[in-house]
Design a protein around this motif. Sequence first.
Motif, PDB file in Angstrom:
ATOM      1  N   ARG A  57       3.258  -2.908   2.301  1.00 26.78           N
ATOM      2  CA  ARG A  57       2.519  -3.234   1.066  1.00 26.78           C
ATOM      3  C   ARG A  57       1.261  -3.844   1.139  1.00 26.78           C
ATOM      4  O   ARG A  57       0.256  -3.883   0.392  1.00 26.78           O
ATOM      5  N   GLY A  58       0.860  -3.915   2.467  1.00 22.34           N
ATOM      6  CA  GLY A  58      -0.630  -4.681   2.790  1.00 22.34           C
ATOM      7  C   GLY A  58      -1.498  -3.444   2.896  1.00 22.34           C
ATOM      8  O   GLY A  58      -2.235  -3.309   3.767  1.00 22.34           O
ATOM      9  N   ARG A  59      -1.779  -2.573   1.738  1.00 22.11           N
ATOM     10  CA  ARG A  59      -2.483  -1.731   1.604  1.00 22.11           C
ATOM     11  C   ARG A  59      -4.096  -1.811   0.996  1.00 22.11           C
ATOM     12  O   ARG A  59      -4.103  -3.005   0.672  1.00 22.11           O
ATOM     13  N   ALA A  60      -4.780  -1.133   1.596  1.00 21.32           N
ATOM     14  CA  ALA A  60      -6.317  -1.568   0.846  1.00 21.32           C
ATOM     15  C   ALA A  60      -6.449  -1.011  -0.578  1.00 21.32           C
ATOM     16  O   ALA A  60      -7.583  -0.736  -0.930  1.00 21.32           O
ATOM     17  N   PHE A  61      -5.404  -0.840  -1.255  1.00 23.84           N
ATOM     18  CA  PHE A  61      -5.450  -0.591  -2.527  1.00 23.84           C
ATOM     19  C   PHE A  61      -4.257  -1.095  -3.340  1.00 23.84           C
ATOM     20  O   PHE A  61      -3.367  -1.391  -2.822  1.00 23.84           O
ATOM     21  N   LYS A  62      -4.398  -1.407  -4.711  1.00 26.21           N
ATOM     22  CA  LYS A  62      -3.409  -1.755  -5.569  1.00 26.21           C
ATOM     23  C   LYS A  62      -2.632  -0.225  -5.940  1.00 26.21           C
ATOM     24  O   LYS A  62      -3.548   0.565  -6.505  1.00 26.21           O
ATOM     25  N   GLN A  63      -1.427  -0.429  -6.160  1.00 22.07           N
ATOM     26  CA  GLN A  63      -0.684   1.005  -6.855  1.00 22.07           C
ATOM     27  C   GLN A  63      -0.431   0.422  -8.105  1.00 22.07           C
ATOM     28  O   GLN A  63       0.419  -0.622  -8.394  1.00 22.07           O
ATOM     29  N   ALA A  64      -0.663   1.038  -9.367  1.00 27.14           N
ATOM     30  CA  ALA A  64      -0.605   0.735 -10.722  1.00 27.14           C
ATOM     31  C   ALA A  64      -0.370   1.813 -11.469  1.00 27.14           C
ATOM     32  O   ALA A  64      -0.558   3.180 -11.203  1.00 27.14           O
ATOM     33  N   ILE A  65       0.438   1.667 -12.604  1.00 24.71           N
ATOM     34  CA  ILE A  65       0.573   3.007 -13.370  1.00 24.71           C
ATOM     35  C   ILE A  65      -0.462   2.497 -14.604  1.00 24.71           C
ATOM     36  O   ILE A  65      -0.492   1.916 -15.293  1.00 24.71           O
ATOM     37  N   GLU A  66      -1.345   3.786 -14.784  1.00 23.10           N
ATOM     38  CA  GLU A  66      -2.378   3.583 -15.483  1.00 23.10           C
ATOM     39  C   GLU A  66      -1.944   4.387 -17.031  1.00 23.10           C
ATOM     40  O   GLU A  66      -1.529   5.469 -17.049  1.00 23.10           O
ATOM     41  N   ILE A  67      -2.327   3.781 -17.725  1.00 21.25           N
ATOM     42  CA  ILE A  67      -1.807   4.202 -19.277  1.00 21.25           C
ATOM     43  C   ILE A  67      -3.144   4.111 -20.136  1.00 21.25           C
ATOM     44  O   ILE A  67      -3.751   3.092 -20.291  1.00 21.25           O
ATOM     45  N   LEU A  68      -3.580   5.312 -20.499  1.00 12.84           N
ATOM     46  CA  LEU A  68      -4.784   5.386 -21.607  1.00 12.84           C
ATOM     47  C   LEU A  68      -4.218   5.442 -23.067  1.00 12.84           C
ATOM     48  O   LEU A  68      -3.455   6.545 -23.378  1.00 12.84           O
ATOM     49  N   PHE A  69      -4.488   4.623 -23.757  1.00 15.77           N
ATOM     50  CA  PHE A  69      -3.994   4.447 -25.223  1.00 15.77           C
ATOM     51  C   PHE A  69      -5.034   4.235 -25.905  1.00 15.77           C
ATOM     52  O   PHE A  69      -5.960   3.355 -25.981  1.00 15.77           O
ATOM     53  N   ASN A  70      -5.131   5.222 -27.015  1.00 11.20           N
ATOM     54  CA  ASN A  70      -6.450   5.008 -28.194  1.00 11.20           C
ATOM     55  C   ASN A  70      -5.706   4.295 -29.369  1.00 11.20           C
ATOM     56  O   ASN A  70      -4.977   4.845 -30.108  1.00 11.20           O
ATOM     57  N   ALA A  71      -6.118   2.961 -29.491  1.00 12.97           N
ATOM     58  CA  ALA A  71      -5.653   2.302 -30.511  1.00 12.97           C
ATOM     59  C   ALA A  71      -6.498   2.194 -31.793  1.00 12.97           C
ATOM     60  O   ALA A  71      -7.861   2.283 -31.619  1.00 12.97           O
ATOM     61  N   THR A  72      -5.672   2.342 -32.717  1.00 11.54           N
ATOM     62  CA  THR A  72      -6.557   2.478 -34.175  1.00 11.54           C
ATOM     63  C   THR A  72      -6.922   1.066 -34.520  1.00 11.54           C
ATOM     64  O   THR A  72      -7.983   0.989 -35.454  1.00 11.54           O
ATOM     65  N   LYS A  73      -6.336   0.127 -34.181  1.00 13.51           N
ATOM     66  CA  LYS A  73      -6.724  -1.360 -34.580  1.00 13.51           C
ATOM     67  C   LYS A  73      -6.526  -2.396 -33.552  1.00 13.51           C
ATOM     68  O   LYS A  73      -5.827  -1.728 -32.599  1.00 13.51           O
ATOM     69  N   GLU A  83      -2.482   6.425 -30.244  1.00 16.03           N
ATOM     70  CA  GLU A  83      -1.909   7.476 -29.743  1.00 16.03           C
ATOM     71  C   GLU A  83      -2.097   7.522 -28.258  1.00 16.03           C
ATOM     72  O   GLU A  83      -3.156   7.000 -27.757  1.00 16.03           O
ATOM     73  N   MET A  84      -0.987   8.122 -27.225  1.00 16.25           N
ATOM     74  CA  MET A  84      -1.088   7.917 -25.876  1.00 16.25           C
ATOM     75  C   MET A  84      -1.984   9.287 -25.569  1.00 16.25           C
ATOM     76  O   MET A  84      -2.081  10.272 -25.932  1.00 16.25           O
ATOM     77  N   VAL A  85      -2.791   8.893 -24.600  1.00 15.94           N
ATOM     78  CA  VAL A  85      -3.787   9.940 -24.237  1.00 15.94           C
ATOM     79  C   VAL A  85      -3.309  10.426 -22.707  1.00 15.94           C
ATOM     80  O   VAL A  85      -3.246  11.543 -22.472  1.00 15.94           O
ATOM     81  N   SER A  86      -2.833   9.568 -21.641  1.00 19.21           N
ATOM     82  CA  SER A  86      -2.242  10.012 -20.408  1.00 19.21           C
ATOM     83  C   SER A  86      -1.675   8.912 -19.736  1.00 19.21           C
ATOM     84  O   SER A  86      -1.731   7.368 -20.082  1.00 19.21           O
ATOM     85  N   VAL A  87      -0.689   9.077 -19.043  1.00 19.71           N
ATOM     86  CA  VAL A  87       0.135   8.423 -18.004  1.00 19.71           C
ATOM     87  C   VAL A  87       0.188   9.112 -16.587  1.00 19.71           C
ATOM     88  O   VAL A  87       0.447  10.010 -16.460  1.00 19.71           O
ATOM     89  N   GLN A  88      -0.437   8.149 -15.522  1.00 15.41           N
ATOM     90  CA  GLN A  88      -0.287   8.492 -14.279  1.00 15.41           C
ATOM     91  C   GLN A  88      -0.404   7.279 -13.352  1.00 15.41           C
ATOM     92  O   GLN A  88      -0.608   6.214 -13.753  1.00 15.41           O
ATOM     93  N   ILE A  89       0.149   7.633 -11.995  1.00 16.28           N
ATOM     94  CA  ILE A  89      -0.094   6.606 -10.913  1.00 16.28           C
ATOM     95  C   ILE A  89      -1.720   6.672 -10.395  1.00 16.28           C
ATOM     96  O   ILE A  89      -2.170   7.653 -10.372  1.00 16.28           O
ATOM     97  N   LYS A  90      -1.899   5.381 -10.339  1.00 15.31           N
ATOM     98  CA  LYS A  90      -3.390   5.249  -9.887  1.00 15.31           C
ATOM     99  C   LYS A  90      -3.654   4.271  -8.867  1.00 15.31           C
ATOM    100  O   LYS A  90      -2.786   3.266  -8.810  1.00 15.31           O
TER     101      LYS A  90
END
Length: 546
Positions: free
Chosen positions: A199-215, A79-86
Amino acid sequence: MKKTSLFILIIFFFLSTMGHASQFVSSQISEVTLFSNQAMVVREGQTHLRPGLNELLIETTAFNVDKDSVSAQVFGTGEMVSVQIKHIPLAEFPQDQVNTLAEKLRKLNQSRKGLSDKKRVLAKKESFLDGLIDFSKTQIPKDVQTHYPNMEDVQETISFIGSTSTLIYTESQALDIDLENVDREIAKVKKELAAVSGRGRAFKQAIEILFNATKAETVRLNVQYLVKRALWQPLYKVSVPMDLSELDLTMFARISQKSGEDWKKITLSVSNVIPIKGVRFPDISPWQLDLPRPAPTLLKRSQTKAMAVAQDAMELDEEIQSGAGAPAEYTSASARELPLSFEYKMPFPVDIDSRDQFSILPLLTKKLSADTFHYSLPGKTSLTFLVAEASADKELLAGKLNVYFGGRYIGDTYLSEKKPGEPFSMNLGADRDVKVLRKKLKDKVKETYFGTIQRKTVVRSFSYKITAENIKDKPVTLKIVDRVPVSKTDKIEIKDIRLNPAPTESNYQDKEGVHLWVFQLSPGEIQEIDLDFTVAYPSEATPFGL
C-alpha cells in the motif's frame, strides 16, 4: 485574424482548465460480488458539484484493479465525459506504518536471538550433565571395588543430577514455547509488513470521473471495478442422523480476501460465473487424414509403482448424547438464477478484512431424502461400508464435503460437480455387522506335458467364493462389486467364465470384467457368490497381474 482566433481558443481552453473542479470524494464499499477468481466491488459516495467540468476522484487501496472493468454512474444533471484509473503522485511517501512494523520486527528478531542464546546455554548445560552421568557410570563402580563410597556423597550426586535435569528440561520446554510464540508473531508481522509495503506507494490510486454538470447540485456516485486476490470456493457439510432418515446438506462459501481493501458492512453476493476477457468464438481446423510414419526411437523411461490409497475405517459409538432442545439451523442466502449462472446474496451485512485468513459463510441448507446401503469390494478390502446416497434438486459445484454421522465428524471427501438430480454418495464408515469374505478355492494348472513334450500353452483354472452374512437384527441392502480378469492381448485367453448367481449388472460403471451384485439380506441371512474361470497363456511367460 487567424492568429487572433487561435489565441482566443488557447485562452478559452486555459481558462476552462483553470476552472476545472478537482476533488476527492469520500466513499464506502457498499456491495461486493465474489466470483471464483476475482470480485466486483461497488463503491458509493456523495458530493456537491458546481456547473461545468468536475473532476471527481474516488480513492481505492486495492492492489490489483482491472482497469478495463472500471465503470461509474453519476446521479445528477449533466453528462459523463470519462472514467478511468488514475495514479496521483504524493508529496511525501507515507512510511510511518512501514517504519513501525519494521521496528517491531527488529525487536522480535532480537528477542528470538536472546531466546536462541539461552537455548544454546541450556544445551551446553545438558551436555555437561550427560558427561557427568557417563563419568559416574564408570567411576562409582571403580570406587565400589576399591572402597565403600560415602552414601551422603552418592545421594548428593544423585539429587544434584535429578534436580538439574528437571530444571534444564523445564527451562527448555518454556524456551521452546517462547520461541514458537515469537516465530508466530514474526510471521504475522512479516505478512502485515508485506501488505502495508504494497500500500505504501508513492502515489494514490483513484478512479477519476470527469462529469460536466449543468447546474450546482448534490449528486450520488456509484463506481464498480474488478479486483484480484479475492475469491470463493464451495464447502459442504452433510449431517446424517443415526436413524438414516433425511440428510441435512449445508453449502458454505469459503472466502479468501486479500485484495488490499477491507470490506465493512457490505452486501455480499457469491456467483459461479467466471468473468473473462478476450471472448472469442471457437475455431475449427481441417479434418486431415494421413498414414502413420515410423516414430523416432526413444529411451524407455523407468516404470513407477502406483501407491494404493487405503481409506481408514471408522467405528461409531451407538450412544449419542442429546442436548436440551433442538439445535439452531444455519441462515440461508437468497438465491437468484441468471441466464448463465446463479448468485447467492447474504441476508445481512458482513465484514471481511483483507488478510491471510479464510471466512466461511452459509449459503443454503437443504433436507434431502437418502438411500442407504452397504457396499463391499471383497477383492480389495475385508471391510463393508455403510453408504448414503442422495441427489439435490439444484446444481452443486465441486468442493470439499465434510461428513457428520450422528452428530460426529467422521471424515471428508470431494464432491464433484453435480447436475440437478444427479446422485452423490457418502461413506459413513465400516459396519462390522455385515461381513463379506472372498476366498480362493482353486488355482489348478492342467497337464503341461504331452508325453515328454512340453505343451506351448499353460491352462489354469481358478475358483473363488464370496460369502456375505448379515448379523444385524434388521434387513440390509448389500452391493458387492468384484471382477474377473480381462485379457489385453490375443496371446492370453479368458474362458469358461461362470458367475453364480448372475450379476445384477455386468461391466459395472462401464468397466469391463467388473460386476455388481445387489442383495436384500434378512437378519442372519447368508448369501454366496461363486466365480470360476480359466486362463490360457503361453508357457514361456506368466501373465502380469494374475
